[in-house]
Structure formats: structure tokens, C-alpha cells
Design a protein around this motif. Structure first.
Motif, PDB file in Angstrom:
ATOM      1  N   ALA A  20       0.832  -1.206   0.000  1.00 50.24           N
ATOM      2  CA  ALA A  20       0.000   0.000   0.000  1.00 50.24           C
ATOM      3  C   ALA A  20       0.866   1.254   0.000  1.00 50.24           C
ATOM      4  CB  ALA A  20      -0.936  -0.007   1.207  1.00 50.24           C
ATOM      5  N   MET A  21       1.953   1.233   0.763  1.00 49.28           N
ATOM      6  CA  MET A  21       2.853   2.391   0.814  1.00 49.28           C
ATOM      7  C   MET A  21       3.546   2.601  -0.532  1.00 49.28           C
ATOM      8  SD  MET A  21       4.109   4.886   2.554  1.00 49.28           S
ATOM      9  CE  MET A  21       3.930   4.591   4.303  1.00 49.28           C
ATOM     10  N   VAL A  22       4.037   1.542  -1.132  1.00 49.71           N
ATOM     11  CA  VAL A  22       4.713   1.658  -2.430  1.00 49.71           C
ATOM     12  C   VAL A  22       3.729   2.139  -3.491  1.00 49.71           C
ATOM     13  CG1 VAL A  22       5.810   0.317  -4.271  1.00 49.71           C
ATOM     14  CG2 VAL A  22       6.531   0.008  -1.909  1.00 49.71           C
ATOM     15  N   ALA A  23       2.518   1.607  -3.472  1.00 49.34           N
ATOM     16  CA  ALA A  23       1.521   2.022  -4.461  1.00 49.34           C
ATOM     17  C   ALA A  23       1.121   3.479  -4.270  1.00 49.34           C
ATOM     18  CB  ALA A  23       0.291   1.116  -4.366  1.00 49.34           C
ATOM     19  N   ALA A  24       0.946   3.916  -3.030  1.00 49.25           N
ATOM     20  CA  ALA A  24       0.538   5.299  -2.775  1.00 49.25           C
ATOM     21  C   ALA A  24       1.645   6.285  -3.149  1.00 49.25           C
ATOM     22  CB  ALA A  24       0.154   5.468  -1.307  1.00 49.25           C
ATOM     23  N   VAL A  25       2.857   6.009  -2.712  1.00 49.80           N
ATOM     24  CA  VAL A  25       3.966   6.926  -3.003  1.00 49.80           C
ATOM     25  C   VAL A  25       4.308   6.894  -4.492  1.00 49.80           C
ATOM     26  CG1 VAL A  25       6.406   7.374  -2.546  1.00 49.80           C
ATOM     27  CG2 VAL A  25       4.873   6.879  -0.665  1.00 49.80           C
ATOM     28  N   GLY A  26       4.321   5.725  -5.082  1.00 49.55           N
ATOM     29  CA  GLY A  26       4.601   5.631  -6.518  1.00 49.55           C
ATOM     30  C   GLY A  26       3.527   6.287  -7.358  1.00 49.55           C
ATOM     31  N   ILE A  30       3.902   9.616  -9.891  1.00 45.80           N
ATOM     32  CA  ILE A  30       3.508   9.645 -11.300  1.00 45.80           C
ATOM     33  C   ILE A  30       2.556  10.806 -11.565  1.00 45.80           C
ATOM     34  CG2 ILE A  30       2.186   8.394 -13.059  1.00 45.80           C
ATOM     35  CD1 ILE A  30       3.392   5.806 -11.859  1.00 45.80           C
ATOM     36  N   VAL A  31       1.572  10.982 -10.696  1.00 46.61           N
ATOM     37  CA  VAL A  31       0.607  12.072 -10.867  1.00 46.61           C
ATOM     38  C   VAL A  31       1.307  13.421 -10.750  1.00 46.61           C
ATOM     39  CG1 VAL A  31      -1.418  13.182  -9.838  1.00 46.61           C
ATOM     40  CG2 VAL A  31      -1.376  10.709 -10.157  1.00 46.61           C
ATOM     41  N   ALA A  32       2.223  13.555  -9.782  1.00 50.13           N
ATOM     42  CA  ALA A  32       2.942  14.827  -9.612  1.00 50.13           C
ATOM     43  C   ALA A  32       3.779  15.158 -10.840  1.00 50.13           C
ATOM     44  CB  ALA A  32       3.832  14.764  -8.379  1.00 50.13           C
ATOM     45  N   ASN A  33       4.451  14.179 -11.399  1.00 53.92           N
ATOM     46  CA  ASN A  33       5.263  14.442 -12.594  1.00 53.92           C
ATOM     47  C   ASN A  33       4.400  14.796 -13.801  1.00 53.92           C
ATOM     48  OD1 ASN A  33       7.804  14.212 -11.466  1.00 53.92           O
ATOM     49  ND2 ASN A  33       7.833  11.992 -11.717  1.00 53.92           N
ATOM     50  N   LEU A  34       3.243  14.172 -13.926  1.00 56.90           N
ATOM     51  CA  LEU A  34       2.325  14.547 -15.010  1.00 56.90           C
ATOM     52  C   LEU A  34       1.803  15.972 -14.826  1.00 56.90           C
ATOM     53  CD1 LEU A  34       0.322  11.241 -15.507  1.00 56.90           C
ATOM     54  CD2 LEU A  34       2.034  12.232 -17.027  1.00 56.90           C
ATOM     55  N   PRO A  68       3.528  20.589  -8.757  1.00 55.86           N
ATOM     56  CA  PRO A  68       3.509  20.410  -7.313  1.00 55.86           C
ATOM     57  C   PRO A  68       4.833  19.860  -6.802  1.00 55.86           C
ATOM     58  CG  PRO A  68       2.337  18.611  -8.336  1.00 55.86           C
ATOM     59  CD  PRO A  68       2.741  19.558  -9.432  1.00 55.86           C
ATOM     60  N   SER A  69       5.092  20.122  -5.546  1.00 62.14           N
ATOM     61  CA  SER A  69       6.341  19.677  -4.934  1.00 62.14           C
ATOM     62  C   SER A  69       6.360  18.160  -4.800  1.00 62.14           C
ATOM     63  CB  SER A  69       6.478  20.314  -3.552  1.00 62.14           C
ATOM     64  OG  SER A  69       7.517  19.702  -2.829  1.00 62.14           O
ATOM     65  N   GLY A  70       7.448  17.563  -5.226  1.00 59.73           N
ATOM     66  CA  GLY A  70       7.581  16.114  -5.104  1.00 59.73           C
ATOM     67  C   GLY A  70       7.645  15.661  -3.661  1.00 59.73           C
ATOM     68  N   HIS A  71       8.328  16.447  -2.821  1.00 62.91           N
ATOM     69  CA  HIS A  71       8.411  16.092  -1.404  1.00 62.91           C
ATOM     70  C   HIS A  71       7.034  16.193  -0.733  1.00 62.91           C
ATOM     71  CE1 HIS A  71      12.637  17.057  -2.289  1.00 62.91           C
ATOM     72  NE2 HIS A  71      12.873  16.092  -1.429  1.00 62.91           N
ATOM     73  N   ALA A  72       6.279  17.212  -1.077  1.00 62.24           N
ATOM     74  CA  ALA A  72       4.952  17.372  -0.478  1.00 62.24           C
ATOM     75  C   ALA A  72       3.999  16.268  -0.917  1.00 62.24           C
ATOM     76  CB  ALA A  72       4.374  18.735  -0.840  1.00 62.24           C
ATOM     77  N   THR A  73       4.055  15.874  -2.183  1.00 59.29           N
ATOM     78  CA  THR A  73       3.167  14.812  -2.636  1.00 59.29           C
ATOM     79  C   THR A  73       3.548  13.464  -2.026  1.00 59.29           C
ATOM     80  OG1 THR A  73       4.485  14.525  -4.639  1.00 59.29           O
ATOM     81  CG2 THR A  73       2.537  15.922  -4.800  1.00 59.29           C
TER      82      THR A  73
END
Length: 86
Positions: A20-26, A30-34, A68-73
Motif C-alpha cells: 500500500a505504501m509503495v503504491a501510494a507513493v509511486g 507519477i501524478v505529480a510528474n504529469l 507540485p512539490s515532489g516532497h509534499a506529494t
């Protein structure tokens, strides 16, 4: 006989939370980079050096991937998983 089953269940539960953690952070990465590609928000460094400020949609590069900030996301995605787990 029940102790090995209980240990297996604990490991299985830990593996589920890890997934769940890997899926949420990953997924948030992806959404942040898009969104960075879509928005093209200039970094503050560009404002101070070149006087450019604002958005350049569909641009790619270090200068225009501020929001958006990668660290914040990452923190925003990890926090609910940790809150649910603990």
C-alpha cells in the motif's frame, strides 16, 4: 501449530501495508510528474535570475517543474497510509 500461522499472518499483513505504501507513493509521484509537465510552473530561482514568473504549460525541464512539490506529494501520500497502519 497456531504460532507459525500467526507469524505468517503478521508477515502477510506487513507485506500488504508495504505494498500500500509503495503504491501510494509511486502513484503520487507519477501524478505529480504529469502535473508538473501539464502546469510548467517556473521555479523561484528563475524569477530571481531571469525575472520570469508564471506558468509555461506543456514545458519540460528543471526551470519549469516547480509545482507540485515532489516532497509534499510523497508526504501527502505516505501520511494516510501510516495513519491507517498505526
Amino acid at each position: 501449530m497456531t504460532e507459525p500461522i500467526a507469524a505468517l499472518r503478521r508477515w502477510h499483513n506487513l507485506a500488504r501495508w508495504a505494498f500500500a505504501m509503495v503504491a501510494a507513493v509511486g502513484g503520487s509521484g507519477i501524478v505529480a510528474n504529469l502535473l508538473k509537465l501539464l502546469l510548467g510552473k517556473a521555479r523561484p530561482k528563475v524569477l530571481f535570475e531571469d525575472g520570469r514568473f508564471g506558468f509555461t504549460p506543456f514545458s519540460y525541464g528543471y526551470e519549469v517543474n516547480s509545482m507540485p512539490s515532489g516532497h509534499a506529494t510523497t508526504c501527502g501520500a505516505a501520511a494516510p497510509i501510516l495513519a491507517l497502519a498505526f
